[in-house]
Scaffold this motif. Structure first.
Motif, PDB file in Angstrom:
ATOM      1  N   SER A  44       1.295  -5.383   8.025  1.00  0.00           N
ATOM      2  CA  SER A  44       1.262  -5.210   6.573  1.00  0.00           C
ATOM      3  C   SER A  44       1.685  -3.780   6.233  1.00  0.00           C
ATOM      4  CB  SER A  44      -0.137  -5.481   6.020  1.00  0.00           C
ATOM      5  OG  SER A  44      -0.537  -6.812   6.281  1.00  0.00           O
ATOM      6  N   PRO A  45       2.942  -3.571   5.873  1.00  0.00           N
ATOM      7  CA  PRO A  45       3.381  -2.217   5.511  1.00  0.00           C
ATOM      8  C   PRO A  45       2.645  -1.711   4.275  1.00  0.00           C
ATOM      9  CG  PRO A  45       5.261  -3.651   5.953  1.00  0.00           C
ATOM     10  CD  PRO A  45       4.054  -4.537   5.867  1.00  0.00           C
ATOM     11  N   ILE A  46       2.355  -0.424   4.274  1.00  0.00           N
ATOM     12  CA  ILE A  46       1.698   0.184   3.113  1.00  0.00           C
ATOM     13  C   ILE A  46       2.723   0.694   2.101  1.00  0.00           C
ATOM     14  CG2 ILE A  46      -0.306   0.852   4.478  1.00  0.00           C
ATOM     15  CD1 ILE A  46       0.805   3.751   4.415  1.00  0.00           C
ATOM     16  N   ASP A  47       4.006   0.528   2.386  1.00  0.00           N
ATOM     17  CA  ASP A  47       5.061   1.018   1.500  1.00  0.00           C
ATOM     18  C   ASP A  47       4.863   0.493   0.076  1.00  0.00           C
ATOM     19  OD1 ASP A  47       5.714   1.039   4.219  1.00  0.00           O
ATOM     20  OD2 ASP A  47       7.852   1.189   3.801  1.00  0.00           O
ATOM     21  N   TRP A  48       5.150   1.370  -0.887  1.00  0.00           N
ATOM     22  CA  TRP A  48       5.090   1.056  -2.320  1.00  0.00           C
ATOM     23  C   TRP A  48       3.677   0.710  -2.800  1.00  0.00           C
ATOM     24  CZ3 TRP A  48       9.031  -1.662   0.530  1.00  0.00           C
ATOM     25  CH2 TRP A  48      10.274  -1.027   0.495  1.00  0.00           C
ATOM     26  N   THR A  49       2.649   1.169  -2.078  1.00  0.00           N
ATOM     27  CA  THR A  49       1.270   0.966  -2.518  1.00  0.00           C
ATOM     28  C   THR A  49       0.571   2.322  -2.597  1.00  0.00           C
ATOM     29  OG1 THR A  49       0.193   0.804  -0.343  1.00  0.00           O
ATOM     30  CG2 THR A  49       1.271  -1.194  -1.200  1.00  0.00           C
ATOM     31  N   TRP A  50      -0.606   2.337  -3.225  1.00  0.00           N
ATOM     32  CA  TRP A  50      -1.381   3.573  -3.318  1.00  0.00           C
ATOM     33  C   TRP A  50      -1.896   4.019  -1.957  1.00  0.00           C
ATOM     34  CZ3 TRP A  50      -1.921   6.642  -7.580  1.00  0.00           C
ATOM     35  CH2 TRP A  50      -1.395   6.133  -8.770  1.00  0.00           C
ATOM     36  N   LYS A  51      -1.855   3.130  -0.976  1.00  0.00           N
ATOM     37  CA  LYS A  51      -2.310   3.499   0.367  1.00  0.00           C
ATOM     38  C   LYS A  51      -1.385   4.514   1.033  1.00  0.00           C
ATOM     39  CE  LYS A  51      -4.783  -0.810   1.452  1.00  0.00           C
ATOM     40  NZ  LYS A  51      -4.520  -1.533   0.193  1.00  0.00           N
ATOM     41  N   SER A 134       6.958   5.307  -1.946  1.00  0.00           N
ATOM     42  CA  SER A 134       5.682   5.595  -2.596  1.00  0.00           C
ATOM     43  C   SER A 134       5.801   5.352  -4.092  1.00  0.00           C
ATOM     44  CB  SER A 134       5.268   7.046  -2.337  1.00  0.00           C
ATOM     45  OG  SER A 134       5.197   7.325  -0.948  1.00  0.00           O
ATOM     46  N   PRO A 135       4.781   4.749  -4.712  1.00  0.00           N
ATOM     47  CA  PRO A 135       4.842   4.486  -6.157  1.00  0.00           C
ATOM     48  C   PRO A 135       4.682   5.776  -6.966  1.00  0.00           C
ATOM     49  CG  PRO A 135       2.679   3.917  -5.313  1.00  0.00           C
ATOM     50  CD  PRO A 135       3.511   4.284  -4.117  1.00  0.00           C
ATOM     51  N   PHE A 136       5.218   5.768  -8.156  1.00  0.00           N
ATOM     52  CA  PHE A 136       5.043   6.895  -9.069  1.00  0.00           C
ATOM     53  C   PHE A 136       3.571   7.014  -9.467  1.00  0.00           C
ATOM     54  CE2 PHE A 136       4.689   8.592 -13.365  1.00  0.00           C
ATOM     55  CZ  PHE A 136       5.455   9.750 -13.271  1.00  0.00           C
ATOM     56  N   PRO A 137       2.966   8.188  -9.496  1.00  0.00           N
ATOM     57  CA  PRO A 137       3.561   9.505  -9.237  1.00  0.00           C
ATOM     58  C   PRO A 137       3.377   9.990  -7.809  1.00  0.00           C
ATOM     59  CG  PRO A 137       1.385   9.801 -10.152  1.00  0.00           C
ATOM     60  CD  PRO A 137       1.589   8.308 -10.033  1.00  0.00           C
ATOM     61  N   ASN A 139       5.138   9.482  -5.342  1.00  0.00           N
ATOM     62  CA  ASN A 139       6.396   9.869  -4.712  1.00  0.00           C
ATOM     63  C   ASN A 139       6.613  11.381  -4.752  1.00  0.00           C
ATOM     64  OD1 ASN A 139       6.568   9.323  -7.544  1.00  0.00           O
ATOM     65  ND2 ASN A 139       8.797   9.540  -7.421  1.00  0.00           N
ATOM     66  N   PHE A 140       5.898  12.080  -5.658  1.00  0.00           N
ATOM     67  CA  PHE A 140       5.981  13.536  -5.701  1.00  0.00           C
ATOM     68  C   PHE A 140       4.965  14.198  -4.764  1.00  0.00           C
ATOM     69  CE2 PHE A 140       7.544  12.231  -9.919  1.00  0.00           C
ATOM     70  CZ  PHE A 140       8.784  12.852  -9.905  1.00  0.00           C
ATOM     71  N   LEU A 141       3.960  13.438  -4.346  1.00  0.00           N
ATOM     72  CA  LEU A 141       2.855  14.009  -3.590  1.00  0.00           C
ATOM     73  C   LEU A 141       2.890  13.681  -2.101  1.00  0.00           C
ATOM     74  CD1 LEU A 141      -0.045  13.170  -6.084  1.00  0.00           C
ATOM     75  CD2 LEU A 141       1.220  15.321  -5.895  1.00  0.00           C
ATOM     76  N   VAL A 142       3.265  12.460  -1.773  1.00  0.00           N
ATOM     77  CA  VAL A 142       3.159  11.986  -0.387  1.00  0.00           C
ATOM     78  C   VAL A 142       3.974  12.823   0.593  1.00  0.00           C
ATOM     79  CG1 VAL A 142       3.672  10.056   1.168  1.00  0.00           C
ATOM     80  CG2 VAL A 142       2.468   9.646  -0.990  1.00  0.00           C
ATOM     81  N   PRO A 143       5.271  13.080   0.324  1.00  0.00           N
ATOM     82  CA  PRO A 143       6.039  13.860   1.308  1.00  0.00           C
ATOM     83  C   PRO A 143       5.470  15.248   1.570  1.00  0.00           C
ATOM     84  CG  PRO A 143       7.515  12.765  -0.222  1.00  0.00           C
ATOM     85  CD  PRO A 143       6.134  12.616  -0.778  1.00  0.00           C
TER      86      PRO A 143
END
Length: 298
Positions: A44-51, A134-137, A139-143
């Protein structure tokens, strides 16, 4: 372990790209071991989720159990009778621990630096990839969250007071990593796997560390260039991808776990004793001794 229990296992991890089932080293280790041992795991990829910000991956969910970190997950799978190491002798088991320790100490810092600290790679590959998953916002924090964690881990592993800058250890990081790759290449030789005809946990760890370096479209990577000169290691990665992760062919059946006479097994062929490997052999002997002491204490 019955099939219903196996079907109930869920693995949360980062998704795949670059021809890999996951771009994440630790997630690759667990996915490879699950394939090797015959464990039926739902990925179960966590991509595009808050996880993407809150989860620690890989994470294996099974019933009421939630297990994190590759070593803990592999131990959990072994307890469920999914054991890719059942044929290993005590000596080979100690060697496995020694090589995994070597990967963590010598290759891990360079892997982190390549993807998260190298400015060109981070700006052109790593940051855009993780931001796009990563979902907005977030995408600004995860990397930046992962980049800061990687830098801190490198300095913790390699830094010595009064060291405060990554540039002070970059040369040593890549020198150690290249030596580690050379040692792995000599140990593997012309074989498909490190211990005989079947892959084990050591193969899973080596695959997890090497495959992202080998397959990523890195704009700047002396480590990738060095790895691609070691044809047996790149063939090792390609073989695992073709045999265990290709949609065009089914996975080979998992090994039948029978009690085998250790005296009938070949001892691990030791690292090639060429003069330019003496230092590395001594280092590996230290890790092996540490592993034997750990086994004795256990």
């Amino acid at each position: 372990m019955d099939q219903n229990m196996a079907a109930a296992m869920e693995l949360r991890c980062w998704g795949g790209d670059w021809g890999l089932p996951s771009v994440h080293c630790e997630s690759l280790i667990v996915q490879a071991y699950a394939k090797f041992s015959g464990a039926k795991v739902t990925v179960s990829p966590i991509d595009w989720t808050w996880k993407t910000l809150t989860a620690t991956v890989p994470e294996l969910l099974c019933g009421d159990s939630a297990v994190q970190e590759p070593t803990n997950i592999l131990n959990f799978l072994r307890k469920q009778r999914f054991n890719a190491d059942y044929e290993l002798t005590a000596r080979q088991g100690a060697d496995t621990m020694a090589y995994i320790a070597l990967l963590e100490e010598k290759l891990r810092p360079a892997l982190l630096h390549t993807f998260w600290v190298d400015a060109e790679n981070y700006a052109n590959l790593t940051r855009p990839w993780f931001a796009s998953r990563s979902p907005f916002p977030l995408n600004f924090l995860v990397p930046s969250h992962h980049a800061n964690a990687a830098l801190s881990r490198i300095l913790l592993m390699k830094g010595e007071a009064p060291l405060h800058k990554i540039t002070e250890v970059e040369g040593k990081i890549y020198s150690d990593a290249k030596e580690c790759l050379n040692l792995l290449s000599y140990r593997l030789g012309m074989e498909n796997y490190f211990f005989g005809n079947l892959p084990t946990s050591l193969d899973a760890f080596v695959f997890g560390f090497l495959a992202p370096i080998f397959k990523a479209s890195l704009p700047s990577s002396p480590l990738q260039s060095h790895l691609r000169q070691l044809a047996n290691l790149t063939s090792f990665c390609d073989n695992i991808l073709a045999v265990y992760f290709s949609s065009d062919r089914p996975c080979p059946p998992p090994p039948v776990q029978e009690t085998m006479d250790a005296n009938l097994q070949k001892l691990t062929q030791l690292v090639n004793k060429e003069s330019n490997l003496i230092e590395k052999v001594l280092l590996l002997s230290f890790y092996r001794l540490f592993a034997w002491v750990h086994l004795a204490d256990g």
